[in-house]
Design a protein around this motif. Structure first.
Motif, PDB file in Angstrom:
ATOM      1  N   UNK A  16       0.828  -1.220   0.000  1.00 32.17           N
ATOM      2  CA  UNK A  16       0.000   0.000   0.000  1.00 32.17           C
ATOM      3  C   UNK A  16       0.857   1.262   0.000  1.00 32.17           C
ATOM      4  N   UNK A  17       1.876   1.273   0.850  1.00 30.05           N
ATOM      5  CA  UNK A  17       2.760   2.440   0.949  1.00 30.05           C
ATOM      6  C   UNK A  17       3.893   2.393  -0.078  1.00 30.05           C
ATOM      7  N   UNK A  18       4.084   1.248  -0.719  1.00 30.62           N
ATOM      8  CA  UNK A  18       5.146   1.016  -1.686  1.00 30.62           C
ATOM      9  C   UNK A  18       6.520   1.295  -1.082  1.00 30.62           C
ATOM     10  N   UNK A  19       6.742   0.697   0.104  1.00 32.99           N
ATOM     11  CA  UNK A  19       8.034   0.788   0.784  1.00 32.99           C
ATOM     12  C   UNK A  19       8.456  -0.597   1.252  1.00 32.99           C
ATOM     13  N   UNK A  20       9.755  -0.786   1.332  1.00 34.98           N
ATOM     14  CA  UNK A  20      10.335  -2.002   1.891  1.00 34.98           C
ATOM     15  C   UNK A  20      11.031  -1.612   3.173  1.00 34.98           C
ATOM     16  N   UNK A  21      10.812  -2.410   4.207  1.00 38.29           N
ATOM     17  CA  UNK A  21      11.452  -2.142   5.489  1.00 38.29           C
ATOM     18  C   UNK A  21      12.324  -3.327   5.888  1.00 38.29           C
ATOM     19  N   UNK A  22      13.454  -2.998   6.502  1.00 35.05           N
ATOM     20  CA  UNK A  22      14.395  -3.990   6.992  1.00 35.05           C
ATOM     21  C   UNK A  22      14.958  -3.468   8.306  1.00 35.05           C
ATOM     22  N   UNK A  23      15.008  -4.332   9.305  1.00 39.00           N
ATOM     23  CA  UNK A  23      15.670  -3.994  10.564  1.00 39.00           C
ATOM     24  C   UNK A  23      17.140  -4.370  10.424  1.00 39.00           C
ATOM     25  N   UNK A  24      18.033  -3.456  10.786  1.00 39.49           N
ATOM     26  CA  UNK A  24      19.463  -3.711  10.688  1.00 39.49           C
ATOM     27  C   UNK A  24      20.169  -3.103  11.892  1.00 39.49           C
ATOM     28  N   UNK A  25      21.444  -3.390  12.026  1.00 37.72           N
ATOM     29  CA  UNK A  25      22.208  -2.939  13.179  1.00 37.72           C
ATOM     30  C   UNK A  25      23.121  -1.777  12.796  1.00 37.72           C
ATOM     31  N   UNK A  26      23.171  -0.789  13.663  1.00 32.27           N
ATOM     32  CA  UNK A  26      24.065   0.354  13.458  1.00 32.27           C
ATOM     33  C   UNK A  26      25.505  -0.156  13.386  1.00 32.27           C
ATOM     34  N   UNK A  27      26.268   0.409  12.455  1.00 33.67           N
ATOM     35  CA  UNK A  27      27.677   0.061  12.337  1.00 33.67           C
ATOM     36  C   UNK A  27      27.980  -1.045  11.339  1.00 33.67           C
ATOM     37  N   UNK A  28      26.975  -1.814  10.923  1.00 34.23           N
ATOM     38  CA  UNK A  28      27.203  -2.856   9.915  1.00 34.23           C
ATOM     39  C   UNK A  28      27.425  -2.201   8.552  1.00 34.23           C
ATOM     40  N   UNK A  29      28.034  -2.962   7.642  1.00 36.83           N
ATOM     41  CA  UNK A  29      28.398  -2.408   6.333  1.00 36.83           C
ATOM     42  C   UNK A  29      27.201  -1.789   5.619  1.00 36.83           C
ATOM     43  N   UNK A  30      26.067  -2.481   5.594  1.00 38.39           N
ATOM     44  CA  UNK A  30      24.915  -1.952   4.858  1.00 38.39           C
ATOM     45  C   UNK A  30      24.415  -0.647   5.466  1.00 38.39           C
ATOM     46  N   UNK A  31      24.450  -0.541   6.783  1.00 35.79           N
ATOM     47  CA  UNK A  31      23.998   0.675   7.451  1.00 35.79           C
ATOM     48  C   UNK A  31      24.953   1.831   7.162  1.00 35.79           C
ATOM     49  N   UNK A  32      26.245   1.561   7.275  1.00 34.79           N
ATOM     50  CA  UNK A  32      27.255   2.581   6.972  1.00 34.79           C
ATOM     51  C   UNK A  32      27.105   3.048   5.525  1.00 34.79           C
ATOM     52  N   UNK A  33      26.946   2.096   4.603  1.00 33.32           N
ATOM     53  CA  UNK A  33      26.803   2.443   3.189  1.00 33.32           C
ATOM     54  C   UNK A  33      25.579   3.314   2.944  1.00 33.32           C
ATOM     55  N   UNK A  34      24.445   2.943   3.564  1.00 33.79           N
ATOM     56  CA  UNK A  34      23.209   3.709   3.351  1.00 33.79           C
ATOM     57  C   UNK A  34      23.280   5.100   3.968  1.00 33.79           C
ATOM     58  N   UNK A  35      24.025   5.265   5.032  1.00 36.36           N
ATOM     59  CA  UNK A  35      24.182   6.604   5.615  1.00 36.36           C
ATOM     60  C   UNK A  35      24.988   7.498   4.660  1.00 36.36           C
ATOM     61  N   UNK A  36      25.893   6.895   3.892  1.00 31.11           N
ATOM     62  CA  UNK A  36      26.708   7.647   2.948  1.00 31.11           C
ATOM     63  C   UNK A  36      25.981   7.851   1.621  1.00 31.11           C
ATOM     64  N   UNK A  37      25.276   6.804   1.155  1.00 29.84           N
ATOM     65  CA  UNK A  37      24.596   6.839  -0.147  1.00 29.84           C
ATOM     66  C   UNK A  37      23.297   6.043   0.009  1.00 29.84           C
TER      67      UNK A  37
END
Length: 143
Positions: A41-62
């Motif tokens: 309905x909202x056309x969003x994907x949600x994922x729970x992740x941990x601060x400091x992991x590679x994917x989180x660091x990458x998403x904070x940058x890009x």
């Protein structure tokens, strides 16, 4: 007999295991297995992740991200592209960052047997909620 057309968004909605691609500082992809929840309905994907992991660091940058899921038999796939926003981590078990994770859990899995424990773990694990606004979806099936 006519086959119904393949709907990649339906596969996104039913999948609970996927691969999230984010962009490393050197421009190469970082691939991470995740447990996504697609809110059609909202056309969003949600994922729970941990601060400091590679994917989180990458998403904070890009904030550009791509998620791919496959059907359990491997004969169909769906890919969603979009821009992610990160909420958290929170320091208060009843603060807005943890409340966002509670809403995510309820939507993805229903009621938790012990919300106080869940909230405490979200704070101690420094959990972050990624919400990716889907901008493009594609996919296919082999048979």
């Amino acid at each position: 007999m006519t086959d119904t057309p393949f709907d990649p968004r339906a596969l996104l909605a039913e999948s609970r295991l996927g691969v999230l691609a984010t962009i490393k500082a050197d421009g190469r992809p970082q691939l991470s297995p995740v447990t996504p929840f697609y809110d059609r309905e909202a056309d969003v994907i949600q994922v729970s992740m941990t601060e400091g992991r590679a994917k989180t660091v990458n998403l904070r940058r890009d904030p550009r991200a791509t998620l791919e899921v496959t059907r359990s038999d491997g004969w169909a796939w769906a890919t969603a592209e979009g821009t992610a926003t990160l909420t958290g981590p929170g320091s208060d078990p009843h603060g807005p960052e943890v409340e966002a994770l509670v809403r995510y859990y309820r939507a993805a899995a229903g009621e938790h047997p012990d919300w106080d424990e869940y909230r405490a773990v979200m704070v101690s694990d420094r959990r972050v909620l990624m919400t990716m606004a889907v901008t493009h979806v594609y996919g296919g099936q082999v048979r």
